[in-house]
Design a protein around this motif. Structure first.
Motif, PDB file in Angstrom:
ATOM      1  N   THR A 250       0.843  -1.189   0.000  1.00  0.00           N
ATOM      2  CA  THR A 250       0.000   0.000   0.000  1.00  0.00           C
ATOM      3  C   THR A 250       0.881   1.243   0.000  1.00  0.00           C
ATOM      4  OG1 THR A 250      -1.692  -1.155   1.275  1.00  0.00           O
ATOM      5  CG2 THR A 250      -1.810   1.244   1.247  1.00  0.00           C
ATOM      6  N   VAL A 251       0.584   2.155  -0.916  1.00  0.00           N
ATOM      7  CA  VAL A 251       1.300   3.431  -0.971  1.00  0.00           C
ATOM      8  C   VAL A 251       0.288   4.541  -0.705  1.00  0.00           C
ATOM      9  CG1 VAL A 251       2.698   4.987  -2.358  1.00  0.00           C
ATOM     10  CG2 VAL A 251       2.914   2.512  -2.683  1.00  0.00           C
ATOM     11  N   ASP A 252       0.514   5.280   0.380  1.00  0.00           N
ATOM     12  CA  ASP A 252      -0.328   6.426   0.714  1.00  0.00           C
ATOM     13  C   ASP A 252       0.475   7.677   0.343  1.00  0.00           C
ATOM     14  OD1 ASP A 252      -1.666   8.566   1.881  1.00  0.00           O
ATOM     15  OD2 ASP A 252      -2.237   7.437   3.669  1.00  0.00           O
ATOM     16  N   TYR A 253       0.226   8.185  -0.843  1.00  0.00           N
ATOM     17  CA  TYR A 253       1.000   9.318  -1.337  1.00  0.00           C
ATOM     18  C   TYR A 253       0.751  10.587  -0.520  1.00  0.00           C
ATOM     19  CZ  TYR A 253       2.151   6.459  -5.378  1.00  0.00           C
ATOM     20  OH  TYR A 253       2.627   5.468  -6.182  1.00  0.00           O
ATOM     21  N   ASP A 254      -0.483  10.790  -0.072  1.00  0.00           N
ATOM     22  CA  ASP A 254      -0.788  11.985   0.717  1.00  0.00           C
ATOM     23  C   ASP A 254      -0.019  12.012   2.028  1.00  0.00           C
ATOM     24  OD1 ASP A 254      -2.553  12.998  -1.191  1.00  0.00           O
ATOM     25  OD2 ASP A 254      -4.260  11.931  -0.321  1.00  0.00           O
ATOM     26  N   ALA A 255       0.085  10.864   2.687  1.00  0.00           N
ATOM     27  CA  ALA A 255       0.786  10.784   3.965  1.00  0.00           C
ATOM     28  C   ALA A 255       2.278  10.482   3.797  1.00  0.00           C
ATOM     29  CB  ALA A 255       0.147   9.716   4.844  1.00  0.00           C
ATOM     30  N   GLY A 256       2.688  10.122   2.571  1.00  0.00           N
ATOM     31  CA  GLY A 256       4.091   9.772   2.337  1.00  0.00           C
ATOM     32  C   GLY A 256       4.481   8.473   3.016  1.00  0.00           C
ATOM     33  N   VAL A 257       3.566   7.470   2.949  1.00  0.00           N
ATOM     34  CA  VAL A 257       3.784   6.219   3.677  1.00  0.00           C
ATOM     35  C   VAL A 257       3.713   5.022   2.732  1.00  0.00           C
ATOM     36  CG1 VAL A 257       2.802   4.690   5.443  1.00  0.00           C
ATOM     37  CG2 VAL A 257       2.826   7.157   5.812  1.00  0.00           C
ATOM     38  N   LEU A 258       4.672   4.115   2.879  1.00  0.00           N
ATOM     39  CA  LEU A 258       4.672   2.827   2.183  1.00  0.00           C
ATOM     40  C   LEU A 258       4.402   1.761   3.219  1.00  0.00           C
ATOM     41  CD1 LEU A 258       5.369   0.901  -0.249  1.00  0.00           C
ATOM     42  CD2 LEU A 258       7.720   0.951   0.621  1.00  0.00           C
ATOM     43  N   GLU A 259       3.369   0.939   3.006  1.00  0.00           N
ATOM     44  CA  GLU A 259       3.028  -0.128   3.956  1.00  0.00           C
ATOM     45  C   GLU A 259       3.324  -1.484   3.320  1.00  0.00           C
ATOM     46  OE1 GLU A 259      -0.936   0.199   5.473  1.00  0.00           O
ATOM     47  OE2 GLU A 259      -0.679   2.326   5.947  1.00  0.00           O
ATOM     48  N   LEU A 260       4.155  -2.258   3.998  1.00  0.00           N
ATOM     49  CA  LEU A 260       4.447  -3.631   3.595  1.00  0.00           C
ATOM     50  C   LEU A 260       3.899  -4.558   4.674  1.00  0.00           C
ATOM     51  CD1 LEU A 260       8.215  -3.277   2.596  1.00  0.00           C
ATOM     52  CD2 LEU A 260       6.242  -3.246   1.084  1.00  0.00           C
TER      53      LEU A 260
END
Length: 64
Positions: free
Chosen positions: A51-61
């Motif tokens: 999951t890539v949350d571009y607004d929050a600048g977060v990559l979830e693995l």
């Protein structure tokens, strides 16, 4: 550009499998913050759902 062996590395608390990495000077990013590296699809595909949350600048693995 050179190649190095990464025997131990991780994204946050998620370990990444050992392997060869390409070493490239990326320079400072245009939007501030710091680029610490780039993960390609060869690495990310090992985790199935990413999951890539571009607004929050977060990559979830998912945890292994």
């Amino acid at each position: 550009m050179s190649v190095a062996r990464a025997d131990r590395w991780e994204v946050g608390d998620v370990p990444i499998a050992p392997g060869e990495v390409t070493v490239v000077g990326l320079g400072p990013p245009g939007g501030g913050g710091g680029i610490q590296g780039l993960l390609g699809s060869d690495v990310l595909s090992d985790y199935g759902s990413v999951t890539v949350d571009y607004d929050a600048g977060v990559l979830e693995l998912p945890a292994p």
